[in-house]
Design an enzyme around this catalytic site. Structure first.
Site, PDB file in Angstrom:
ATOM      1  N   THR A 199       0.854  -1.201   0.000  1.00 60.89           N
ATOM      2  CA  THR A 199       0.000   0.000   0.000  1.00 60.89           C
ATOM      3  C   THR A 199       0.885   1.244   0.000  1.00 60.89           C
ATOM      4  O   THR A 199       0.420   2.339   0.294  1.00 60.89           O
ATOM      5  CB  THR A 199      -0.932   0.054   1.237  1.00 60.89           C
ATOM      6  OG1 THR A 199      -0.127  -0.009   2.410  1.00 60.89           O
ATOM      7  CG2 THR A 199      -1.950  -1.066   1.236  1.00 60.89           C
ATOM      8  N   ARG A 218       4.218   2.323  -2.380  1.00 57.65           N
ATOM      9  CA  ARG A 218       4.444   2.843  -3.719  1.00 57.65           C
ATOM     10  C   ARG A 218       4.813   1.685  -4.638  1.00 57.65           C
ATOM     11  O   ARG A 218       5.575   0.794  -4.248  1.00 57.65           O
ATOM     12  CB  ARG A 218       5.590   3.872  -3.735  1.00 57.65           C
ATOM     13  CG  ARG A 218       5.236   5.258  -3.216  1.00 57.65           C
ATOM     14  CD  ARG A 218       4.236   6.007  -4.105  1.00 57.65           C
ATOM     15  NE  ARG A 218       3.940   7.336  -3.587  1.00 57.65           N
ATOM     16  CZ  ARG A 218       2.974   7.642  -2.726  1.00 57.65           C
ATOM     17  NH1 ARG A 218       2.166   6.699  -2.268  1.00 57.65           N
ATOM     18  NH2 ARG A 218       2.788   8.888  -2.330  1.00 57.65           N
ATOM     19  N   ASP A 275      -2.365  -1.815  -3.516  1.00 60.08           N
ATOM     20  CA  ASP A 275      -3.076  -0.549  -3.718  1.00 60.08           C
ATOM     21  C   ASP A 275      -2.297   0.302  -4.719  1.00 60.08           C
ATOM     22  O   ASP A 275      -2.791   1.320  -5.193  1.00 60.08           O
ATOM     23  CB  ASP A 275      -3.205   0.185  -2.377  1.00 60.08           C
ATOM     24  CG  ASP A 275      -4.091   1.426  -2.499  1.00 60.08           C
ATOM     25  OD1 ASP A 275      -5.211   1.289  -3.020  1.00 60.08           O
ATOM     26  OD2 ASP A 275      -3.653   2.516  -2.090  1.00 60.08           O
ATOM     27  N   GLU A 317       1.227   2.567 -12.494  1.00 62.78           N
ATOM     28  CA  GLU A 317      -0.221   2.759 -12.226  1.00 62.78           C
ATOM     29  C   GLU A 317      -0.748   4.039 -12.874  1.00 62.78           C
ATOM     30  O   GLU A 317      -1.923   4.118 -13.213  1.00 62.78           O
ATOM     31  CB  GLU A 317      -0.500   2.787 -10.720  1.00 62.78           C
ATOM     32  CG  GLU A 317       0.048   4.020 -10.026  1.00 62.78           C
ATOM     33  CD  GLU A 317      -0.054   3.932  -8.515  1.00 62.78           C
ATOM     34  OE1 GLU A 317       0.345   2.910  -7.954  1.00 62.78           O
ATOM     35  OE2 GLU A 317      -0.519   4.899  -7.887  1.00 62.78           O
ATOM     36  N   HIS A 335      -5.169   2.746  -5.837  1.00 56.83           N
ATOM     37  CA  HIS A 335      -4.535   3.765  -4.984  1.00 56.83           C
ATOM     38  C   HIS A 335      -5.579   4.526  -4.157  1.00 56.83           C
ATOM     39  O   HIS A 335      -5.710   5.762  -4.265  1.00 56.83           O
ATOM     40  CB  HIS A 335      -3.691   4.743  -5.812  1.00 56.83           C
ATOM     41  CG  HIS A 335      -2.569   5.333  -5.008  1.00 56.83           C
ATOM     42  ND1 HIS A 335      -1.299   5.454  -5.470  1.00 56.83           N
ATOM     43  CD2 HIS A 335      -2.545   5.814  -3.732  1.00 56.83           C
ATOM     44  CE1 HIS A 335      -0.532   5.999  -4.540  1.00 56.83           C
ATOM     45  NE2 HIS A 335      -1.272   6.228  -3.463  1.00 56.83           N
ATOM     46  N   ALA A 385      -5.921   3.702  -0.641  1.00 55.77           N
ATOM     47  CA  ALA A 385      -5.689   3.433   0.786  1.00 55.77           C
ATOM     48  C   ALA A 385      -5.884   4.692   1.644  1.00 55.77           C
ATOM     49  O   ALA A 385      -6.306   4.621   2.788  1.00 55.77           O
ATOM     50  CB  ALA A 385      -4.294   2.859   0.989  1.00 55.77           C
ATOM     51  N   PHE A 386      -5.585   5.840   1.059  1.00 57.48           N
ATOM     52  CA  PHE A 386      -5.705   7.119   1.808  1.00 57.48           C
ATOM     53  C   PHE A 386      -7.126   7.684   1.719  1.00 57.48           C
ATOM     54  O   PHE A 386      -7.450   8.663   2.379  1.00 57.48           O
ATOM     55  CB  PHE A 386      -4.765   8.169   1.181  1.00 57.48           C
ATOM     56  CG  PHE A 386      -5.276   8.650  -0.154  1.00 57.48           C
ATOM     57  CD1 PHE A 386      -5.107   7.888  -1.291  1.00 57.48           C
ATOM     58  CD2 PHE A 386      -5.986   9.845  -0.257  1.00 57.48           C
ATOM     59  CE1 PHE A 386      -5.620   8.300  -2.519  1.00 57.48           C
ATOM     60  CE2 PHE A 386      -6.505  10.268  -1.479  1.00 57.48           C
ATOM     61  CZ  PHE A 386      -6.320   9.481  -2.616  1.00 57.48           C
TER      62      PHE A 386
END
Ligand code: NAI
Length: 332
Positions: free
Chosen positions: A229, A231, A255, A260, A299, A301-302
């Site tokens: 999760t 980079r 993630d 990406e 991407h 997770a945040f």
């Protein structure tokens, strides 16, 4: 003073406009690319997210630029050296809730350990067979946490709640915390050899580039789960393919993945000179993402409401401090 925001959503725009009624503000939904630079000549402050790659060439084209504030913890998308050379200060959001990413990390772990992703797909097709869906308990299994910073430590606390044995690897160690939270620091190879679940929480830089690679993928415990999760660049894409193909890894939760920006955003311009390389990366990524033992989230997770609000709060504080000449947390 002109501030330009990239990768911004409408609800964020409204809050920012209320906070800075006297400043010239401009907003773009998309990431900053070389193509948008022409319109930005008079920009003093830039606020971006991670898909805006800020290169030395761009910095040279923005003569007024004095401050970049990224609405992320990671800052590997900004050429810090070029900022230093041009007296540009750089701010980030060093923490906004390590729980947010740690919770998502456990979402990926549990999905793989209990085959939730496979069950979901089956049920959508009206298939209620349990064949092949037997999972495994986390209790008494070993988790290897690579990077014991804010997020890694939160993962460790949560792993303790699941009754897992915890190994950790970090270049900076805190013996007191290890004792209090009940984990043991070991070397990277030892983590790979002994962990049922390996999870990455180090920043991406030249030292951590391809930390998991073709040379050490064979060192993983057979059947381990690998979670990233942090980079994409921490894992060499070929190593993921090898790990899955040779069944060294029984599951992979991602993630983030190398390349990406090309598969998620679909907006990044591909330069002619890198076209074949990029297509090769996209093909490899697609092979990974379509493997049934891989759970991929784009991407996010945040991406919780609470975390987004905290990110925006810190960004506004960063800009205010910079305006007053009181910004002391520059990354350069
Ligand atoms: P942090 O800075 O608190 O912790 C990073 C840890 O990694 C530190 O303990 C540091 O000593 C360790 N470390 C650095 N270089 C290392 C190396 N070469 N080998 C071993 N250990 C090393 O960072 P935090 O807040 O825990 O975030 C970690 C990363 O998570 C960020 O850098 C970012 O890339 C990623 N992230 C991803 C998000 C997502 O939405 N997927 C959201 C937020 C962060």
């Amino acid at each position: 003073m002109k501030i330009v925001f990239f990768e911004i959503q409408d609800w964020e725009k409204e809050i920012i406009q209320r906070q800075f009624p006297d400043l010239e503000l401009e907003f773009f939904k998309e990431p900053l690319t070389q193509h948008s630079i022409e319109k930005l000549k008079a920009t003093d402050i830039l606020s971006v997210f991670i898909y805006s790659k800020i290169t030395r060439q761009m910095i040279h084209q923005l003569p007024n630029l004095k401050f970049i504030t990224t609405r992320s913890t990671g800052f590997d998308h900004i050429d810090l050296e070029a900022c230093r050379d041009n007296n540009i200060q750089v701010g980030n959001v060093p923490y906004y809730g390590e729980n947010t990413v740690a919770e998502h990390t456990f979402g990926l772990i549990l999905s793989l350990s209990r085959n939730i992703h496979k069950s979901y797909v089956r049920v959508q097709r009206n298939n209620f067979s349990t064949e092949g869906l037997k999972g495994f308990d986390l209790k008494d299994k070993t988790i290897g946490v690579i990077g014991t910073g804010r997020i890694g430590l939160h993962v460790i606390r949560m792993a303790g709640g699941f009754g897992m044995d915890i190994l950790a690897y970090d270049i900076n160690q805190d013996g007191f915390l290890a004792e209090v939270l009940g984990f043991e620091y070991v070397g990277l190879d030892e983590i790979l050899k002994n962990s049922d679940v390996v999870t990455l929480h180090v920043p991406y830089n030249k030292h951590t580039h391809h930390m998991i690679n073709q040379n050490n993928i064979n060192k993983f415990k057979k059947g381990a789960i690998l979670i990233n999760t942090s980079r994409g660049g921490l894992i060499e894409t070929e190593a993921l393919l090898t790990g899955l193909k040779k069944e060294i890894l029984s599951g992979v939760g991602l993630d983030v993945i190398e390349g990406e920006e090309y598969i998620i955003e679909d907006k990044q311009m591909i330069r002619d000179d890198e076209e074949s390389e990029v297509w090769a990366q996209i093909v490899k990524d697609q092979m990974i993402l379509h493997n049934e033992n891989v759970v991929f989230t784009p991407h996010i997770a945040f991406y919780s409401q609470e975390a987004l609000e905290r990110i925006l709060d810190t960004t506004i504080v960063n800009i205010r401090k910079f305006q007053k000449g009181e910004f002391t947390d520059s990354l350069v």
